[in-house]
Structure formats: C-alpha cells, structure tokens
Design a protein around this motif. Structure first.
Motif, mmCIF file in Angstrom:
data_model
loop_
_atom_site.group_PDB
_atom_site.id
_atom_site.type_symbol
_atom_site.label_atom_id
_atom_site.label_comp_id
_atom_site.label_asym_id
_atom_site.label_seq_id
_atom_site.Cartn_x
_atom_site.Cartn_y
_atom_site.Cartn_z
ATOM 1 N N GLU A 38 -5.127 4.153 10.063
ATOM 2 C CA GLU A 38 -4.095 4.621 9.136
ATOM 3 C C GLU A 38 -4.026 6.144 9.094
ATOM 4 N N THR B 218 -2.050 -3.361 5.439
ATOM 5 C CA THR B 218 -2.660 -2.036 5.361
ATOM 6 C C THR B 218 -3.498 -1.956 4.096
ATOM 7 N N SER B 219 -4.265 -0.893 3.959
ATOM 8 C CA SER B 219 -5.147 -0.742 2.807
ATOM 9 C C SER B 219 -4.331 -0.465 1.544
ATOM 10 N N GLY C 27 -13.090 -2.076 7.319
ATOM 11 C CA GLY C 27 -12.423 -1.099 6.466
ATOM 12 C C GLY C 27 -12.430 0.291 7.070
ATOM 13 N N GLY D 244 -9.148 2.362 8.127
ATOM 14 C CA GLY D 244 -8.896 3.701 7.589
ATOM 15 C C GLY D 244 -8.669 4.734 8.676
ATOM 16 N N GLU E 85 -1.847 -6.624 -3.788
ATOM 17 C CA GLU E 85 -1.706 -5.594 -2.757
ATOM 18 C C GLU E 85 -0.430 -5.784 -1.954
#
Length: 407
Positions: free
Chosen positions: A84, A106-107, A77, A81, A159
């Motif tokens: 991104e 993507t998150s 994660g 992050g 998501e």
C-alpha cells in the motif's frame, strides 16, 4: 479541471494486494487493466510479488518471490502495508489525471489515506458484499449442519463498509453485485455496471481432456465448495438416474467431502484437481453446471458458453451470459426437484443441448476481454466527465445505514 480526471488523459494506477498468479483475481485484474489501455490511458499495477508469469501491463512488484511468499505467510499485515505504501508513493497529490483503481481488500486506514490525497478512487467489487455473503453462507452451512467456514467477522463488514463509503465509484461486474451494494445503501450513482470477459485464444484447441463415455457429461468447474453449491448438484445428480457422468474439477472443501461423501464415491462422479487446460475439459463435456450461492461474475460460465455448452446455473452462477430458456436454465440452487428435472431434460434432448449451446457461444462473443475493456473504459470516462468537484469529505450520511445493514 477542478479536481476531476480528464476523459482524454488518464493515469490508471491499479493496486492488487494479492500476489500475481495468473489465475483468479490476479488474472481478472491483469486482463481488465490491459484491455482498458488506449491512447491517453496509461495503466500500471502495483502488487506485492509475482508467483507465476508476469502481468501484461507495466507493473511494480515490491518484493521478490523468494521473500514475498514466506513474508506474506509469516507477516501478511507487513507485506500488505509495504504494498500500500509503495502504491501511495506513485500517486501525486491532487493530480486530476490520476485514478486510483483498487483491487482486493486493503487495510483499514488505507482508504482514508487515499481520500486525503484527493485522488479519484475506483474500487473493483469482485464479489457480492461481505454482508450478503455472510448471510447466504451462514444459511448454507446451517442447512448442512456445519459451522460456517467463511470467516467474515463484524470487523470485516465494518472495514468493507468504510472502503465502499470512501470510494468515488465502484465497478460492479454483475447485477447481483450491484444489488448487494444497493442493499447496503450505496448510492446508485457510484455503481459502474460492467462485466468480466474471457480470452477466445485460450480455447482454440480441439483437444479433449477426457475419453468419450456412453452417456452425457455434465461438468462443474471451480472450488468444490458450499459457496458454489457443489453439494447441491451432487445431491441432484444422485437422484437424476442419468446415464452419463458428473465431472467436478477443482479443490475440494472438507465440508462438501463430509456432507456429500456418498455422492462423491459414486462411479458416475469424477473428481479432478485443478485443471490447467480447462478448454480441453469443456470440450469433453455436454452441459455446464454451476449452482452457486454467491458469486461476482463467474468467468467459467462464459468460458463454457464459448465452448458451446448449454448451462444449468443459479442466478449467481449465470453471470450475464445465461438467459433463462435461451443459453440454458436458471434455477433456484435449493430447488432440488427442478435441478433433477433439468438434468434429465438436458440428458434426454440432444437437440435442446445443441440449440442452447449454439446460443451460448453466440452470446459469449459479446464478452471478450477486448470488448469488455472498451466498455469499461467508456463507462469510467463517462463517470469522470460527468463528475463535479469532489464532495466535502465529511458529507457521507449513508455510511451510517451501511454499518447498520452489515451488523
């Protein structure tokens, strides 16, 4: 230009949240983005780190391999992050000439951050929707008496639905992918139908990986797993009684190893690990087989076609290269009797193999990366040229129906 990207000038800012390995999704991303280059189109890729080789387009790896690899294993994660955020910093707010081109997952909050910047967002949907994949794979594992191994949770479905809802356009590399999104309620006007390609230069050598055999060689390339129907072709092969061999090249899923242990142990079944020189493998074979249950647009099918192999494939495995009865046969992956008959027919008719193989090679020439890149660039340009000012951010009523389908 009122919030729309120019057809004459485009910054194609691509995000790959996976490490670059030169294989799989990272290979497809690199080849697609590179092939879309043209005067006025400036591509760039942001990615976490490079494992093998380097992308062929300008790129930024946010971490060195020595840190990225253990970091992604320990804290995926955190690495996601960082990647991104590095990508977001490259996007000028409200720049009408910039397209954010997103590869891989993507998150949860990233899609909303992209929308807030006012950048045109285009997603690449490598495979069918997760909702379809889960449904197909739940059924597949149930049939063999195994617990599902896909790991697609309700949260993952939600998501993905949000990511699709917040994208302006979605590249769909096959009709199977497009239809899986239509089923979710994604508007047709968001779907950019396209394909993947292949590099003919990779197949220039006439070298053969395997020695000749007394009989016909059928070859399966890819992960030897339930999703790709490996257990199904093994069962059909065992019933066919063909003089020859079935070659499977790729890592083996434990579920297939268990359910098809008897077939895998046959002397006329050869299992190979990952093969770097896949061209030499194809040139050792007579027929390509891929009874996939869920795919996007399999590169292996067009590569085999270029090498002159006729195909026995499922609808998912056919991609856009195989037309039923022309470059091979398209079969229901669960219709075992039909597979047995098709295997026997191919084995018994060298003239049929030669005719379909020649047709496969000819059709494959329409799917080189250079041609695919031109087509994708034209498709994206036409979409951007016809796009009106961005819709208000709160007018996406269809996302509710997507959530219902994915549940």
């Amino acid at each position: 230009m009122d919030g729309t990207s120019s057809a004459e000038s485009m910054r194609l800012e691509s995000l790959l949240t996976l490490p670059f390995t030169g294989r799989g999704v990272s290979y497809s991303c690199d080849r697609v983005v590179s092939a879309m280059r043209a005067p006025g189109v400036s591509p760039h890729v942001t990615l976490p780190y490079v494992m093998d080789g380097e992308p062929s387009v300008p790129f930024h790896a946010i971490l060195p391999r020595q840190i990225g690899r253990p970091g992604r294993r320990i804290s995926p994660g955190l690495v996601l992050g960082l990647t991104e955020n590095a990508f977001l910093r490259r996007l000028p707010r409200g720049d009408s000439d910039t397209v954010a081109y997103i590869w891989s997952d993507t998150s949860p909050g990233f899609a909303r951050s992209l929308r807030e910047r006012g950048t045109v967002v285009v997603r690449e949907k490598v495979n069918c929707s997760k909702a379809l994949a889960r449904r197909v794979l739940d059924d597949a594992y149930r049939r063999i008496g195994h617990a599902p191994q896909h790991g697609i949770s309700d949260e993952a479905l939600a998501e993905e639905n949000e990511r699709l809802a917040l994208a302006d356009a979605i590249f769909c590399p096959s009709e199977c992918v497009a239809q899986s999104l239509v089923e979710l309620g994604v508007p047709e006007e968001k779907l950019l139908r396209t394909s993947y390609g292949f590099d003919p230069d990779r197949f220039a050598s006439d070298a053969r990986l395997l020695p000749a055999t007394d009989g016909v060689t059928f070859v399966f390339v890819g992960t030897i797993c339930v999703r790709k129907g490996a257990h199904l072709i093994l069962k059909a092969w065992a019933r066919s009684g063909i003089k020859g061999r079935l070659v499977l090249a790729g890592p083996l899923e434990p579920a297939v190893e268990t359910v098809a242990a008897q077939e895998l142990a046959r002397p006329d079944v050869l299992r190979l690990p990952f093969v770097n020189d896949v061209a030499a493998l194809y040139k050792s074979a007579d027929v390509f087989v891929l009874p996939s249950l869920e795919e996007g647009d399999p590169l292996v099918t067009r590569e085999a076609a270029f090498c002159g192999l006729p195909s026995l494939v499922s609808p998912m495995g056919a991609g856009q290269v195989v037309q039923d009865g022309q470059q091979g046969y398209i079969l229901d992956p669960y219709a075992e009797d039909d597979w047995v008959e098709a295997l026997r027919s191919m084995a018994a008719q060298p003239g049929l193999r030669q005719r379909m193989g020649a047709a496969a090679h000819e059709r494959s020439l329409d799917f080189t990366w250079s041609k695919v890149g031109v087509g994708r660039r034209r498709t994206l340009t036409n979409f951007l040229s016809g796009r009106s000012s961005p819709e208000p951010r709160n007018t996406r009523p269809w996302i509710t129906s997507m959530a219902a389908v994915g549940a």
